[in-house]
Design a protein around this motif. Sequence first.
Motif: not given
Length: 146
Positions: A10-18, A30-32, A38-43, A68-76
């Motif tokens: 997996s490769l993605f961009s993200a901020r480090v939040e406090t 989308s990574e899941v 998988s949630p609960g696994d260690t990486y 923002t494409d409503p046709a693809r939003a939350d479709t997995g």
Amino acid sequence: MVEVPDALSSLFSARVETDGDRYIVEVPKSEVSHGAISPGDTYRVGLLSQVTTGSSTPAQPQEPEQDTDPARADTGVPQPPVDEGEIRNVTIESLGDQGDGIAKVERGYVVIVPDGEPGDSPTVEIETVQENVAFASVVDNDGRTA
């Protein structure tokens, strides 16, 4: 150039939040949904700072783009693992029907590189992103084997 191991899943961009006395890196849904994690696994997580070409100071983190494409939003449906304007190191694996180089990145996503030859490892800029293929141009040929 940064060496990326073949085991990278997996490769993605993200901020480090406090968050109080801890820090959080948010993993995109989308990574899941496409099975990279998988949630609960260690990486094992590697962090790369973002730098702007020609500058010695880190670039400001960017907000992740929302689909923002409503046709693809939350479709997995997995989103392409590349973005327009992104600079990538790729390895040309084969030639397409039109003679262009074919590179594959995460999840087997295809990147078309004009004038690429199998075995070349150029640095490319992603120019056009479609659902199942991206088109790129070479910005640095240092990895050319020929």
